[in-house]
Design a protein around this motif. Structure first.
Motif, PDB file in Angstrom:
ATOM      1  N   ALA A 294     -18.393   6.782  -6.590  1.00  0.00           N
ATOM      2  CA  ALA A 294     -17.467   6.558  -7.699  1.00  0.00           C
ATOM      3  C   ALA A 294     -16.017   6.583  -7.209  1.00  0.00           C
ATOM      4  N   ARG A 295     -15.717   7.520  -6.304  1.00  0.00           N
ATOM      5  CA  ARG A 295     -14.360   7.596  -5.763  1.00  0.00           C
ATOM      6  C   ARG A 295     -14.013   6.347  -4.975  1.00  0.00           C
ATOM      7  N   ARG A 296     -14.970   5.852  -4.214  1.00  0.00           N
ATOM      8  CA  ARG A 296     -14.722   4.631  -3.439  1.00  0.00           C
ATOM      9  C   ARG A 296     -14.466   3.443  -4.354  1.00  0.00           C
ATOM     10  N   ARG A 297     -15.252   3.356  -5.444  1.00  0.00           N
ATOM     11  CA  ARG A 297     -15.025   2.270  -6.406  1.00  0.00           C
ATOM     12  C   ARG A 297     -13.620   2.365  -6.991  1.00  0.00           C
ATOM     13  N   GLN A 298     -13.186   3.579  -7.310  1.00  0.00           N
ATOM     14  CA  GLN A 298     -11.851   3.761  -7.874  1.00  0.00           C
ATOM     15  C   GLN A 298     -10.776   3.370  -6.866  1.00  0.00           C
ATOM     16  N   LEU A 299     -10.937   3.777  -5.611  1.00  0.00           N
ATOM     17  CA  LEU A 299      -9.961   3.418  -4.581  1.00  0.00           C
ATOM     18  C   LEU A 299      -9.918   1.908  -4.370  1.00  0.00           C
ATOM     19  N   ASN A 300     -11.091   1.268  -4.409  1.00  0.00           N
ATOM     20  CA  ASN A 300     -11.114  -0.189  -4.266  1.00  0.00           C
ATOM     21  C   ASN A 300     -10.326  -0.859  -5.382  1.00  0.00           C
ATOM     22  N   LEU A 301     -10.448  -0.327  -6.602  1.00  0.00           N
ATOM     23  CA  LEU A 301      -9.697  -0.873  -7.728  1.00  0.00           C
ATOM     24  C   LEU A 301      -8.197  -0.699  -7.517  1.00  0.00           C
ATOM     25  N   GLU A 302      -7.792   0.484  -7.027  1.00  0.00           N
ATOM     26  CA  GLU A 302      -6.367   0.733  -6.808  1.00  0.00           C
ATOM     27  C   GLU A 302      -5.806  -0.169  -5.714  1.00  0.00           C
ATOM     28  N   VAL A 303      -6.556  -0.330  -4.635  1.00  0.00           N
ATOM     29  CA  VAL A 303      -6.096  -1.203  -3.543  1.00  0.00           C
ATOM     30  C   VAL A 303      -6.023  -2.645  -4.018  1.00  0.00           C
ATOM     31  N   THR A 304      -7.051  -3.081  -4.762  1.00  0.00           N
ATOM     32  CA  THR A 304      -7.050  -4.446  -5.284  1.00  0.00           C
ATOM     33  C   THR A 304      -5.840  -4.672  -6.168  1.00  0.00           C
ATOM     34  N   LYS A 305      -5.542  -3.697  -7.022  1.00  0.00           N
ATOM     35  CA  LYS A 305      -4.386  -3.815  -7.908  1.00  0.00           C
ATOM     36  C   LYS A 305      -3.093  -3.886  -7.104  1.00  0.00           C
TER      37      LYS A 305
ATOM     38  N   LEU B 180       0.824  -1.211   0.000  1.00  0.00           N
ATOM     39  CA  LEU B 180       0.000   0.000   0.000  1.00  0.00           C
ATOM     40  C   LEU B 180       0.856   1.257   0.000  1.00  0.00           C
ATOM     41  N   ILE B 181       1.989   1.220   0.693  1.00  0.00           N
ATOM     42  CA  ILE B 181       2.899   2.374   0.691  1.00  0.00           C
ATOM     43  C   ILE B 181       3.460   2.585  -0.713  1.00  0.00           C
ATOM     44  N   LEU B 182       3.858   1.490  -1.370  1.00  0.00           N
ATOM     45  CA  LEU B 182       4.405   1.604  -2.719  1.00  0.00           C
ATOM     46  C   LEU B 182       3.357   2.097  -3.718  1.00  0.00           C
ATOM     47  N   ALA B 183       2.087   1.800  -3.442  1.00  0.00           N
ATOM     48  CA  ALA B 183       1.010   2.220  -4.341  1.00  0.00           C
ATOM     49  C   ALA B 183       0.359   3.527  -3.909  1.00  0.00           C
ATOM     50  N   ALA B 184       0.946   4.187  -2.906  1.00  0.00           N
ATOM     51  CA  ALA B 184       0.311   5.384  -2.339  1.00  0.00           C
ATOM     52  C   ALA B 184       0.087   6.475  -3.373  1.00  0.00           C
ATOM     53  N   ASP B 185       0.976   6.586  -4.346  1.00  0.00           N
ATOM     54  CA  ASP B 185       0.825   7.645  -5.349  1.00  0.00           C
ATOM     55  C   ASP B 185      -0.483   7.487  -6.121  1.00  0.00           C
ATOM     56  N   ASP B 186      -0.848   6.240  -6.420  1.00  0.00           N
ATOM     57  CA  ASP B 186      -2.108   5.998  -7.133  1.00  0.00           C
ATOM     58  C   ASP B 186      -3.304   6.076  -6.186  1.00  0.00           C
ATOM     59  N   ILE B 187      -3.152   5.504  -4.989  1.00  0.00           N
ATOM     60  CA  ILE B 187      -4.277   5.447  -4.052  1.00  0.00           C
ATOM     61  C   ILE B 187      -4.645   6.828  -3.524  1.00  0.00           C
ATOM     62  N   LEU B 188      -3.632   7.647  -3.250  1.00  0.00           N
ATOM     63  CA  LEU B 188      -3.872   8.946  -2.610  1.00  0.00           C
ATOM     64  C   LEU B 188      -3.921  10.112  -3.594  1.00  0.00           C
ATOM     65  N   ARG B 189      -3.840   9.838  -4.877  1.00  0.00           N
ATOM     66  CA  ARG B 189      -3.889  10.922  -5.855  1.00  0.00           C
ATOM     67  C   ARG B 189      -5.249  11.600  -5.801  1.00  0.00           C
ATOM     68  N   PRO B 190      -5.281  12.934  -5.697  1.00  0.00           N
ATOM     69  CA  PRO B 190      -6.573  13.639  -5.640  1.00  0.00           C
ATOM     70  C   PRO B 190      -7.388  13.389  -6.905  1.00  0.00           C
ATOM     71  N   ASP B 191      -8.677  13.306  -6.740  1.00  0.00           N
ATOM     72  CA  ASP B 191      -9.585  13.144  -7.866  1.00  0.00           C
ATOM     73  C   ASP B 191      -9.916  14.528  -8.396  1.00  0.00           C
TER      74      ASP B 191
ATOM     75  N   ASP C  55     -13.238  19.537  -9.190  1.00  0.00           N
ATOM     76  CA  ASP C  55     -13.870  20.530 -10.070  1.00  0.00           C
ATOM     77  C   ASP C  55     -15.384  20.536  -9.886  1.00  0.00           C
ATOM     78  N   GLU C  56     -15.965  19.333  -9.777  1.00  0.00           N
ATOM     79  CA  GLU C  56     -17.417  19.252  -9.625  1.00  0.00           C
ATOM     80  C   GLU C  56     -17.862  19.871  -8.304  1.00  0.00           C
ATOM     81  N   LEU C  57     -17.119  19.604  -7.236  1.00  0.00           N
ATOM     82  CA  LEU C  57     -17.461  20.198  -5.938  1.00  0.00           C
ATOM     83  C   LEU C  57     -17.303  21.713  -5.977  1.00  0.00           C
ATOM     84  N   ARG C  58     -16.302  22.194  -6.689  1.00  0.00           N
ATOM     85  CA  ARG C  58     -16.105  23.640  -6.814  1.00  0.00           C
ATOM     86  C   ARG C  58     -17.297  24.279  -7.542  1.00  0.00           C
TER      87      ARG C  58
END
Length: 200
Positions: free
Chosen positions: A170-181, A91-102, A107-110
């Protein structure tokens, strides 16, 4: 030799090298007088023992509650991961992908925030006119336009709630994919080790 003795760094590197050449873990455990787990740990982590500049690896620690640890272990079990330290390393090695801001979510929240500010300002104006009229004892100037502003705010708030909920899903689904990977290779490797251990 005691089965619980600690391997030297040189021994760990030698074990890793021999494992990469196909030497059975059981043979190495017997030769070095350690457990199979020590052999697997040495083989799995030898590449991480030294960085490109030759510096020693860092040991990190974190305090968690028993409940947090139980939840973490349960999550690892769902991914088929046996060892916490291996999972944390992945997870530490994959932190760049897992923690990258969406950026899309940002933009949508802004945009939603700007829309809320616009409608909110209009509703504030309605409230101020009503308050001023009340203080002067005048008839309250609540017009159809005022009602429309209030209705627009209510519609916007409900729409925002739905949109924000969907964005987080959607963000949770993306994070789940990154963690699974990040953990997929580790789970496969550990499963192979279990099979190999059973065959020895």
């Amino acid at each position: 030799m005691s089965r619980g003795r600690r391997l030297t760094e040189t021994e760990r590197l030698s074990i890793a090298e021999e494992r990469s050449q196909g030497v059975a873990a059981g043979d190495l455990a017997t030769r070095y007088g350690v457990s199979l787990k020590s052999v697997y740990n040495a083989a799995n982590h030898a590449a991480d023992r030294q960085t490109a500049n030759g510096s020693r690896p860092k040991v990190i620690g974190v305090r968690v509650s028993p409940k947090e640890l139980q939840r973490f272990d349960a999550a690892l079990a769902r991914y088929g991961v046996l060892h916490r330290s291996d999972a944390l390393r992945c997870l530490i090695l994959a932190a760049d992908d897992i923690l990258r801001p969406d950026e899309g979510m940002t933009d949508e929240l802004r945009n939603l925030s700007a829309a809320l500010n616009r409608v909110g300002n209009n509703v504030n104006q309605v409230a101020r006119r009503l308050n001023e009229a009340k203080l002067k004892g005048e008839r309250l100037p609540y017009t159809p336009a005022s009602h429309a502003e209030i209705r627009d705010l209510a519609v916007l708030v409900f729409d925002m709630a739905d949109q924000i909920q969907e964005m987080f899903r959607a963000r949770r689904r993306q994070l789940n994919l990154e963690v699974t990977k990040a953990l997929a290779g580790l789970a496969r490797l550990q499963a192979e080790q279990v099979v190999e251990h059973g065959a020895e």
